[in-house]
Design a protein around this motif. Structure first.
Motif, mmCIF file in Angstrom:
data_model
loop_
_atom_site.group_PDB
_atom_site.id
_atom_site.type_symbol
_atom_site.label_atom_id
_atom_site.label_comp_id
_atom_site.label_asym_id
_atom_site.label_seq_id
_atom_site.Cartn_x
_atom_site.Cartn_y
_atom_site.Cartn_z
ATOM 1 N N VAL A 1 50.766 61.032 37.786
ATOM 2 C CA VAL A 1 51.690 60.914 38.920
ATOM 3 C C VAL A 1 51.469 59.593 39.652
ATOM 4 C CG1 VAL A 1 52.254 61.869 41.196
ATOM 5 C CG2 VAL A 1 52.063 63.388 39.209
ATOM 6 N N PHE B 1 54.494 70.069 44.195
ATOM 7 C CA PHE B 1 53.055 69.799 44.046
ATOM 8 C C PHE B 1 52.873 68.716 42.996
ATOM 9 C CE2 PHE B 1 48.953 70.109 42.037
ATOM 10 C CZ PHE B 1 48.090 70.259 43.109
ATOM 11 N N GLN C 1 52.819 70.421 34.383
ATOM 12 C CA GLN C 1 52.592 71.841 34.069
ATOM 13 C C GLN C 1 53.668 72.408 33.151
ATOM 14 O OE1 GLN C 1 51.390 75.954 36.414
ATOM 15 N NE2 GLN C 1 51.090 73.989 37.328
ATOM 16 N N LYS D 1 48.587 68.534 31.552
ATOM 17 C CA LYS D 1 47.774 69.732 31.320
ATOM 18 C C LYS D 1 47.527 70.099 29.852
ATOM 19 C CE LYS D 1 47.796 71.834 35.830
ATOM 20 N NZ LYS D 1 48.686 71.433 36.934
HETATM 21 C C1 LIG Z 1 48.391 70.420 37.962
HETATM 22 C C2 LIG Z 1 49.487 69.559 38.384
HETATM 23 C C3 LIG Z 1 49.267 68.233 38.802
HETATM 24 C C4 LIG Z 1 47.873 67.658 38.947
HETATM 25 O O1 LIG Z 1 47.175 67.628 37.760
HETATM 26 P P1 LIG Z 1 45.567 67.414 37.790
HETATM 27 O O2 LIG Z 1 45.214 67.266 36.338
HETATM 28 O O3 LIG Z 1 44.989 68.630 38.419
HETATM 29 O O4 LIG Z 1 45.315 66.198 38.572
HETATM 30 C C5 LIG Z 1 50.364 67.453 39.102
HETATM 31 N N1 LIG Z 1 51.612 67.945 39.018
HETATM 32 C C6 LIG Z 1 51.866 69.201 38.625
HETATM 33 C C7 LIG Z 1 53.271 69.660 38.519
HETATM 34 C C8 LIG Z 1 50.812 70.059 38.315
HETATM 35 O O5 LIG Z 1 51.058 71.319 37.959
#
Ligand SMILES: *Cc1c(COP(=O)(O)O)cnc(C)c1O
Length: 390
Positions: A106, A135, A224, A250
């Protein structure tokens, strides 16, 4: 050292149950006391092929045989180039930047959006628009775009120029995305952490039009939802809308830490050597494991299986709604949020006691993230346990 002493040395940022997980196989994990659980968290949508998957293990072993775990990006290596080519062939993207986590992916998209804006010669075109309920991660930039006052407040001041807009207010969305000011607009096609809320296709089309009009980069955060979780390789594919950049992470490397930013040539063309970098990103071990994982996640059979499993959950969830055990079921493929009429955390605890691991997505939503290759019998069993608990 006993388990308790080890645990107490960890920084207290996580609330963890007492069970200590020691092994796993497929959709099941075992704790130190020998108790078995069905794992419908998949390490928060990471272990898409379950635990102990043969493809992942073989890929790790054969990567180790080269002796090159890491080289840094001072040098070319084959796995990163092959993985980038794989991702480009199957997406809107023309270029790929590898990193090590979702938040980092991000961060990359936000920096590249600003870099693109400055490259086309617009000083002050630095704004980032994000949405309520979204998020994007916990690093400063990603946190700035994350609509969670409780996560943000202790760390203010955050990155300036990030505006969080109510997605349900078309006037506000229109007013926020401006040619003179907006570098990028970031959105999750399905808000996962925020309670599993699908963003409708019309909204994504509107964002595409507004971004085109404003010369802003449209960024999809599929950290995700991406790589098969919803039954297509990208959750956005169903909408027919393509972004300028996408963040993935992920499930990408089968449990090893890895993230990626996909970019169109239009944006990538603004990036120069030295503009951004990472020491670890795209190393040969993680990249070759990711290549093996992606080949599985991209297979039509696996994706069809995810869609069929999604239909199985949908049918069952509809019955739970009718029986008033849950208020609403939202989701697609194997990403589901069941909204309850009560707090979700005690239900997660009770499910664990009954042998099922699930997680929350906000105060009243339990989230189900089974492995994408979960056998339908185990999916049914997990839903049986959850129904019993509810
Ligand atoms: C988990 C997640 C993140 C962050 O990922 P990390 O590997 O924990 O830094 C960012 N965006 C979304 C949509 C997520 O689900």
């Amino acid at each position: 050292m006993n388990a308790l002493a080890t645990a107490s040395a960890l920084l207290g940022v996580y609330t963890q149950p007492e069970a200590v997980l020691v092994s796993g196989s497929g959709a099941r994990v075992r704790d130190a006391a020998g108790r078995e659980y069905l794992d419908f968290t998949s390490g928060i949508a990471v272990n898409a092929l379950g635990h102990g998957d043969a493809t992942v293990e073989r890929a790790i072993r054969s990567a180790l045989e080269t002796g090159l775990v890491h080289t840094s990006n001072l040098f070319r290596t084959r796995p990163a180039e092959e993985l980038a080519a794989w991702l480009v062939e199957r997406s809107f993207g023309d270029r790929v930047f590898f990193c090590n986590s979702g938040a980092e992916a991000v961060e990359g998209t936000l920096k590249f959006a600003r870099r693109w804006a400055t490259a086309v010669g617009k000083p002050g075109k630095t704004g980032i628009v994000a949405f309520t309920g979204g998020f994007h991660g916990r690093t400063m930039g990603a946190l700035s775009a994350t609509d969670r006052p409780a996560y943000q407040a202790p760390f203010a001041p955050l990155v300036p120029g990030v505006q969080i807009v109510d997605a349900a207010d078309p006037g506000a969305v229109r007013a926020a995305i401006r040619a003179d000011r907006t570098a990028g607009v970031i959105v999750e096609p399905i808000q996962a952490e925020g309670g599993v809320h699908e963003v409708d296709d019309g909204f994504l089309r509107t964002l595409r039009e507004l971004c085109d009009g404003a010369g802003a980069a449209l960024i999809f955060d599929e950290v995700q939802t991406g790589l098969g979780r919803t039954g297509t390789l990208g959750a956005h594919e169903a909408s027919g809308v393509a972004p300028d950049m996408m963040a993935l992470a992920k499930p990408l490397a089968g449990g090893l830490p890895m993230g990626a930013v996909l970019l169109t040539e239009r944006v990538a063309g603004a990036i120069r050597p030295g503009d951004h970098a990472t020491t670890f990103g795209g190393g040969p071990l993680v990249a070759s494991v990711a290549l093996a994982v992606c080949s599985r996640l991209g297979s039509p059979d696996l994706l069809r299986g995810v869609r069929e499993a999604g239909a199985q959950v949908r049918a069952r969830a509809d019955a739970l709604v009718r029986g008033r055990a849950i208020v609403e079921a939202r989701g697609r493929g194997l990403l589901w949020g069941f909204e309850l009429d009560r707090p979700a955390a005690p239900v997660v605890d009770a499910a664990r006691d009954a042998g099922l691991l699930i997680c929350t997505a906000g105060a009243n939503v339990v989230r189900l993230l089974p492995p994408l290759n979960v056998p339908s019998g185990e999916l049914r069993l997990g839903l049986d346990i959850l129904e019993e608990v509810l």
